[in-house]
Enzyme design. Structure first.
Site, short mmCIF file in Angstrom:
data_model
loop_
_atom_site.label_atom_id
_atom_site.label_comp_id
_atom_site.label_asym_id
_atom_site.label_seq_id
_atom_site.Cartn_x
_atom_site.Cartn_y
_atom_site.Cartn_z
N SER A 6 -8.64 23.13 -42.02
CA SER A 6 -7.37 22.55 -42.46
C SER A 6 -7.57 21.09 -42.80
O SER A 6 -7.89 20.28 -41.93
CB SER A 6 -6.32 22.69 -41.35
OG SER A 6 -5.19 21.94 -41.70
N HIS A 31 -7.80 25.20 -46.29
CA HIS A 31 -6.38 25.35 -45.91
C HIS A 31 -5.65 24.03 -46.16
O HIS A 31 -6.07 22.98 -45.68
CB HIS A 31 -6.32 25.74 -44.43
CG HIS A 31 -4.95 26.02 -43.92
ND1 HIS A 31 -4.35 27.25 -44.04
CD2 HIS A 31 -4.06 25.23 -43.27
CE1 HIS A 31 -3.15 27.22 -43.47
NE2 HIS A 31 -2.95 26.00 -43.00
N ASP A 33 -1.98 22.08 -45.90
CA ASP A 33 -0.65 22.09 -45.28
C ASP A 33 0.30 21.19 -46.06
O ASP A 33 0.17 19.97 -46.02
CB ASP A 33 -0.75 21.58 -43.84
CG ASP A 33 -1.48 22.56 -42.95
OD1 ASP A 33 -1.07 23.73 -42.90
OD2 ASP A 33 -2.47 22.16 -42.30
N MET A 35 3.91 19.75 -46.24
CA MET A 35 5.08 19.56 -45.37
C MET A 35 6.10 18.66 -46.07
O MET A 35 5.72 17.66 -46.68
CB MET A 35 4.67 18.90 -44.06
CG MET A 35 3.57 19.66 -43.32
SD MET A 35 3.26 18.89 -41.73
CE MET A 35 1.79 19.79 -41.21
N HIS A 64 -0.49 26.48 -47.45
CA HIS A 64 0.51 26.81 -46.43
C HIS A 64 1.71 25.90 -46.65
O HIS A 64 1.64 24.72 -46.34
CB HIS A 64 -0.15 26.59 -45.05
CG HIS A 64 0.78 26.73 -43.89
ND1 HIS A 64 0.42 26.34 -42.61
CD2 HIS A 64 2.03 27.22 -43.79
CE1 HIS A 64 1.42 26.59 -41.79
NE2 HIS A 64 2.41 27.11 -42.47
N MET A 66 5.09 24.40 -45.74
CA MET A 66 6.05 24.19 -44.66
C MET A 66 7.20 23.40 -45.26
O MET A 66 7.38 22.20 -45.00
CB MET A 66 5.38 23.45 -43.50
CG MET A 66 4.57 24.37 -42.61
SD MET A 66 3.38 23.46 -41.62
CE MET A 66 2.04 23.36 -42.80
N MET A 135 1.65 31.42 -36.73
CA MET A 135 1.51 30.06 -36.21
C MET A 135 1.29 30.11 -34.71
O MET A 135 2.11 30.67 -33.97
CB MET A 135 2.76 29.22 -36.50
CG MET A 135 2.96 28.83 -37.95
SD MET A 135 1.54 28.02 -38.72
CE MET A 135 1.34 26.56 -37.69
N PHE A 141 2.14 19.41 -37.05
CA PHE A 141 1.08 18.47 -36.66
C PHE A 141 -0.20 19.20 -36.29
O PHE A 141 -0.15 20.33 -35.78
CB PHE A 141 1.55 17.64 -35.45
CG PHE A 141 2.84 16.93 -35.71
CD1 PHE A 141 2.85 15.71 -36.38
CD2 PHE A 141 4.04 17.49 -35.31
CE1 PHE A 141 4.06 15.07 -36.65
CE2 PHE A 141 5.26 16.85 -35.58
CZ PHE A 141 5.26 15.64 -36.25
N GLY A 142 -1.31 18.52 -36.52
CA GLY A 142 -2.59 19.02 -36.06
C GLY A 142 -2.80 18.62 -34.61
O GLY A 142 -2.04 17.81 -34.06
N ASP A 173 -3.17 30.05 -37.03
CA ASP A 173 -3.23 28.63 -37.38
C ASP A 173 -2.65 27.78 -36.24
O ASP A 173 -1.47 27.91 -35.91
CB ASP A 173 -2.41 28.45 -38.67
CG ASP A 173 -2.42 27.02 -39.20
OD1 ASP A 173 -3.15 26.18 -38.67
OD2 ASP A 173 -1.67 26.77 -40.16
N GLY A 174 -3.49 26.91 -35.68
CA GLY A 174 -3.02 25.95 -34.70
C GLY A 174 -3.73 26.04 -33.36
O GLY A 174 -3.71 27.08 -32.72
N GLY A 175 -4.38 24.95 -32.97
CA GLY A 175 -5.01 24.87 -31.65
C GLY A 175 -6.21 25.78 -31.46
O GLY A 175 -6.55 26.12 -30.32
N GLY A 195 -8.26 22.72 -37.75
CA GLY A 195 -8.23 21.33 -38.20
C GLY A 195 -9.01 20.42 -37.27
O GLY A 195 -10.16 20.07 -37.54
C1 DX5 Z 1 0.12 22.73 -38.33
C2 DX5 Z 1 -0.75 23.15 -39.48
C3 DX5 Z 1 -2.14 23.51 -39.14
C4 DX5 Z 1 -2.95 22.42 -38.51
C5 DX5 Z 1 -3.96 23.04 -37.60
O1 DX5 Z 1 1.43 22.64 -38.76
O2 DX5 Z 1 -0.19 24.29 -40.14
O3 DX5 Z 1 -2.83 24.04 -40.26
O4 DX5 Z 1 -3.61 21.61 -39.45
O5 DX5 Z 1 -4.63 22.02 -36.98
P1 DX5 Z 1 -5.30 22.18 -35.54
O6 DX5 Z 1 -6.45 23.13 -35.68
O7 DX5 Z 1 -5.72 20.79 -35.25
O8 DX5 Z 1 -4.24 22.70 -34.59
ZN ZN Z 2 -1.41 25.34 -41.69
#
Ligand code: DX5
Ligand code: ZN
Length: 212
Positions: A6, A31, A33, A35, A64, A66, A135, A141-142, A173-175, A195
């Protein structure tokens, strides 16, 4: 496991160099994002920056969205011709119409579920999409912590895909990191978005290898 870094966690001041670094790896997608500051409490980049990223990247783009007003934004991103264009089920009323608009332009449509949204909401949608993005953090946020109930959702979603005999990928996606990636595999996830884990490591290829 397919891996999609990401770009949200990249150093934006060195965006071209970061994209070049990813081009050198064997990652599967890039990927992105998008927003809007309304659907999520953060703003990232619009279509102009995504076009610049698209020109530089040798990887297929996985966009993606958002954003709240999906119908308004979608044409800008269709023109960029990503591999996948995904939007949130929570953000759009006319989901079937929007999915078909994307597909009619030769792009694979994806649908995204927030952590609280059940896989059951996909019963009449699943057959029309190429990708479901689950998600595993609250979007915006990353670098957030993985929400583990998403694994249970992936298992149930996989069952739905198999029952309906569909060819639909599950993305999470996420964490995501090297500690929880095995659980994703066991739950039937096909594509891991990452990310912080990838961009926070010194060697991107090594981090991608560990995720695989
Ligand atoms: C969050 C994003 C993710 C994010 C993932 O809203 O959609 O794509 O970049 O980042 P990490 O891997 O740091 O959680
Ligand atoms: Zn994403």
């Amino acid at each position: 496991m397919l891996v999609a870094p990401s770009i949200l966690s990249a150093d934006f001041g060195r965006l071209n160099e970061e994209i070049d670094e990813l081009n050198k790896t064997d990652c599967d997608y890039l990927h992105i994002d998008v927003m809007d500051g309304h659907f999520v409490p953060n703003l990232t980049f619009g279509n102009t920056i995504v076009e610049i990223i698209a020109k530089r990247s040798k990887k297929p783009l996985d966009i993606h969205l958002m954003v709240e007003n999906v119908g308004f934004f979608i044409d800008y991103f269709i023109d960029i011709k990503p591999e996948f264009l995904s939007f949130h089920i929570e953000a759009e009323r006319h989901i079937n119409r929007t999915i078909h608009r994307i597909r009619d332009c030769g792009i694979k449509p994806g649908i995204v579920l927030n952590p609280h949204t059940s896989q059951e909401s996909l019963e009449y949608i699943l057959r029309y999409v190429d990708l479901v993005l689950l998600m595993s953090v609250n979007p915006g946020f990353g670098g957030q912590n993985f929400i583990s109930s998403t694994l249970e959702k992936a298992i149930k979603l996989k069952e739905m895909i198999e029952e309906q005999n569909l060819d639909c990928l599950i993305q999470m996606d996420g964490g995501i990191n090297d500690k929880n990636i095995n659980m994703l595999k066991e739950a039937g996830v096909d594509i891991a978005v990452s990310g912080h884990y990838i961009f926070g490591s010194k060697n991107y290829q090594k981090a991608i290898n560990l995720l695989r």
